[in-house]
Design a protein around this motif. Structure first.
Motif, mmCIF file in Angstrom:
data_model
loop_
_atom_site.group_PDB
_atom_site.id
_atom_site.type_symbol
_atom_site.label_atom_id
_atom_site.label_comp_id
_atom_site.label_asym_id
_atom_site.label_seq_id
_atom_site.Cartn_x
_atom_site.Cartn_y
_atom_site.Cartn_z
ATOM 1 N N PRO A 191 1.145 -15.620 7.794
ATOM 2 C CA PRO A 191 1.478 -14.761 6.655
ATOM 3 C C PRO A 191 1.114 -13.305 6.944
ATOM 4 O O PRO A 191 0.092 -13.010 7.579
ATOM 5 N N VAL A 192 1.961 -12.399 6.469
ATOM 6 C CA VAL A 192 1.730 -10.958 6.616
ATOM 7 C C VAL A 192 1.903 -10.308 5.246
ATOM 8 O O VAL A 192 2.864 -10.602 4.530
ATOM 9 N N ARG A 193 0.972 -9.443 4.892
ATOM 10 C CA ARG A 193 1.047 -8.718 3.630
ATOM 11 C C ARG A 193 1.373 -7.257 3.907
ATOM 12 O O ARG A 193 0.681 -6.593 4.688
ATOM 13 N N ILE A 194 2.450 -6.751 3.303
ATOM 14 C CA ILE A 194 2.870 -5.364 3.489
ATOM 15 C C ILE A 194 2.654 -4.601 2.197
ATOM 16 O O ILE A 194 3.034 -5.064 1.116
ATOM 17 N N ARG A 195 2.046 -3.435 2.302
ATOM 18 C CA ARG A 195 1.841 -2.554 1.160
ATOM 19 C C ARG A 195 2.245 -1.138 1.551
ATOM 20 O O ARG A 195 2.127 -0.753 2.720
ATOM 21 N N TYR A 196 2.644 -0.355 0.570
ATOM 22 C CA TYR A 196 2.922 1.064 0.787
ATOM 23 C C TYR A 196 2.056 1.873 -0.169
ATOM 24 O O TYR A 196 2.043 1.620 -1.384
ATOM 25 N N ARG A 197 1.331 2.820 0.399
ATOM 26 C CA ARG A 197 0.442 3.654 -0.389
ATOM 27 C C ARG A 197 0.654 5.120 -0.022
ATOM 28 O O ARG A 197 1.268 5.441 1.002
ATOM 29 N N LEU A 198 0.103 5.991 -0.848
ATOM 30 C CA LEU A 198 0.006 7.403 -0.507
ATOM 31 C C LEU A 198 -1.311 7.636 0.219
ATOM 32 O O LEU A 198 -2.184 6.764 0.235
ATOM 33 N N THR A 199 -1.464 8.789 0.810
ATOM 34 C CA THR A 199 -2.641 9.072 1.623
ATOM 35 C C THR A 199 -3.930 8.806 0.868
ATOM 36 O O THR A 199 -4.898 8.308 1.426
ATOM 37 N N GLY A 200 -3.966 9.098 -0.433
ATOM 38 C CA GLY A 200 -5.176 8.897 -1.223
ATOM 39 C C GLY A 200 -5.455 7.452 -1.579
ATOM 40 O O GLY A 200 -6.500 7.156 -2.156
ATOM 41 N N GLY A 201 -4.535 6.538 -1.269
ATOM 42 C CA GLY A 201 -4.748 5.120 -1.542
ATOM 43 C C GLY A 201 -3.954 4.577 -2.707
ATOM 44 O O GLY A 201 -3.973 3.372 -2.968
ATOM 45 N N THR A 202 -3.223 5.439 -3.437
ATOM 46 C CA THR A 202 -2.448 4.989 -4.585
ATOM 47 C C THR A 202 -1.210 4.223 -4.126
ATOM 48 O O THR A 202 -0.488 4.672 -3.236
ATOM 49 N N THR A 203 -0.956 3.068 -4.744
ATOM 50 C CA THR A 203 0.256 2.312 -4.440
ATOM 51 C C THR A 203 1.484 3.109 -4.867
ATOM 52 O O THR A 203 1.505 3.723 -5.933
ATOM 53 N N THR A 204 2.507 3.114 -4.026
ATOM 54 C CA THR A 204 3.742 3.831 -4.344
ATOM 55 C C THR A 204 4.939 2.909 -4.169
ATOM 56 O O THR A 204 4.940 2.032 -3.300
ATOM 57 N N THR A 205 5.952 3.113 -4.995
ATOM 58 C CA THR A 205 7.194 2.342 -4.880
ATOM 59 C C THR A 205 8.313 3.158 -4.233
ATOM 60 O O THR A 205 9.453 2.694 -4.163
ATOM 61 N N ALA A 206 7.994 4.364 -3.757
ATOM 62 C CA ALA A 206 9.028 5.224 -3.171
ATOM 63 C C ALA A 206 9.805 4.555 -2.036
ATOM 64 O O ALA A 206 11.017 4.744 -1.924
ATOM 65 N N PRO A 207 9.171 3.755 -1.162
ATOM 66 C CA PRO A 207 9.945 3.145 -0.066
ATOM 67 C C PRO A 207 10.783 1.937 -0.489
ATOM 68 O O PRO A 207 11.534 1.413 0.336
ATOM 69 N N ALA A 208 10.660 1.483 -1.727
ATOM 70 C CA ALA A 208 11.338 0.256 -2.141
ATOM 71 C C ALA A 208 12.855 0.395 -2.030
ATOM 72 O O ALA A 208 13.422 1.463 -2.250
ATOM 73 N N PHE A 209 13.490 -0.715 -1.692
ATOM 74 C CA PHE A 209 14.948 -0.784 -1.566
ATOM 75 C C PHE A 209 15.383 -1.977 -2.409
ATOM 76 O O PHE A 209 15.484 -3.098 -1.933
ATOM 77 N N VAL A 210 15.607 -1.737 -3.702
ATOM 78 C CA VAL A 210 15.754 -2.822 -4.668
ATOM 79 C C VAL A 210 17.032 -2.678 -5.490
ATOM 80 O O VAL A 210 17.618 -1.603 -5.587
#
Length: 270
Positions: A191-210
């Motif tokens: 299993p692999v867990r992928i997350r996208y965050r900003l430099t400060g650690g905040t989760t971001t949805t900007a890279p989402a392709f939905v």
């Protein structure tokens, strides 16, 4: 509804954050980033006939370079077995997930048949990918058999068992069919867990392709964003024989939200 095509509630309007503060000065940088991504993909198409003669370490670096060229830093913790049959499974958020998962270990990607028609990425994916027709339920047993055959031959196969992309703040349930192939072949599941965050650690949805998002719109959001970080957590493999059925195996592989990992063994591309 197709067994391969569950519906995710995420849509660009409801879930996806546009990069803040995009100015005219940011446009040349974004164009340069996208140009770099395209050039790396074209280089992959040119070199793809070499196949197994390309070292796995070079393929992993090339995949990280694609993500880096798009302006995204990469943090990877953990490692996958370098050889032998292995089913890699990950949550699915963005088109970036594909090179990120290949950076863990080069693998035959399980891809929807529509990808064949994508510009640039289509010809590259067509070499070595295992395609699925998500609208034909009758094709499902044959697809599982082809995956199991590849695994028995010692290949790694990468799949996104949610069957659809999610925004990153929500996630889907892992579909069970692909795990049957691992059971049939007697290989581990990683299993692999992928997350996208900003430099400060905040989760971001900007890279989402939905949803009804276009690939071009998603590419542009990533290219114009600042401070994007992709975090790839490679979890412990699930050994063959530890689960007797695909339902329990899929549940065990499903990544649950945990506290952000301490990046003590991290590969960072900046």
């Amino acid at each position: 509804m197709s067994a391969w095509l569950p519906t995710a509630p995420c849509t660009p309007r409801a879930c996806v954050e546009a990069p803040a503060g995009v100015t005219a000065r940011a446009v040349p940088r974004a164009v340069l980033r996208l140009t770099g991504v395209v050039l790396l993909l074209l280089a992959g198409i040119v070199l793809s006939p070499l196949g197994a003669r390309i070292p796995a370490s070079l393929i992993r670096r090339w995949c990280r370079w694609i993500v880096w060229a798009a302006g995204v830093r990469v943090r990877i913790t953990g490692a996958a077995a370098p050889t032998g049959g292995l089913l890699l499974v990950a949550n699915h958020i963005s088109w970036l997930d594909v090179p990120l998962l290949a950076a863990v270990r080069p693998a035959r990607m399980l891809a929807k048949s529509e990808v064949r028609r994508w510009p640039v990425a289509g010809p590259l994916t067509a070499r070595g990918a295992l395609f699925i027709d998500r609208d034909r339920l009758r094709a499902l047993p044959d697809t599982v058999a082809r995956i199991a055959s590849a695994l028995r031959e010692g290949a790694a196969v990468a799949a996104f068992p949610e069957g659809s992309t999610w925004c990153g703040r929500a996630q889907g349930t892992f579909r069970r069919a692909v795990f049957q192939a691992a059971l049939d072949a007697g290989v581990p599941v990683q299993p692999v867990r992928i997350r996208y965050r900003l430099t400060g650690g905040t989760t971001t949805t900007a890279p989402a392709f939905v949803g009804d998002d276009t690939l071009l719109a998603s590419l542009w959001r990533v290219a114009t964003a600042r401070g994007l970080v992709a975090e790839v957590e490679i979890r412990a493999p699930i050994a063959p024989g530890t689960h007797s059925d695909r339902r329990s195996l899929a549940h065990s592989a499903q990544p649950q939200e945990t506290a952000a990992p301490a990046w003590t063994h991290t590969v960072l591309v900046a």
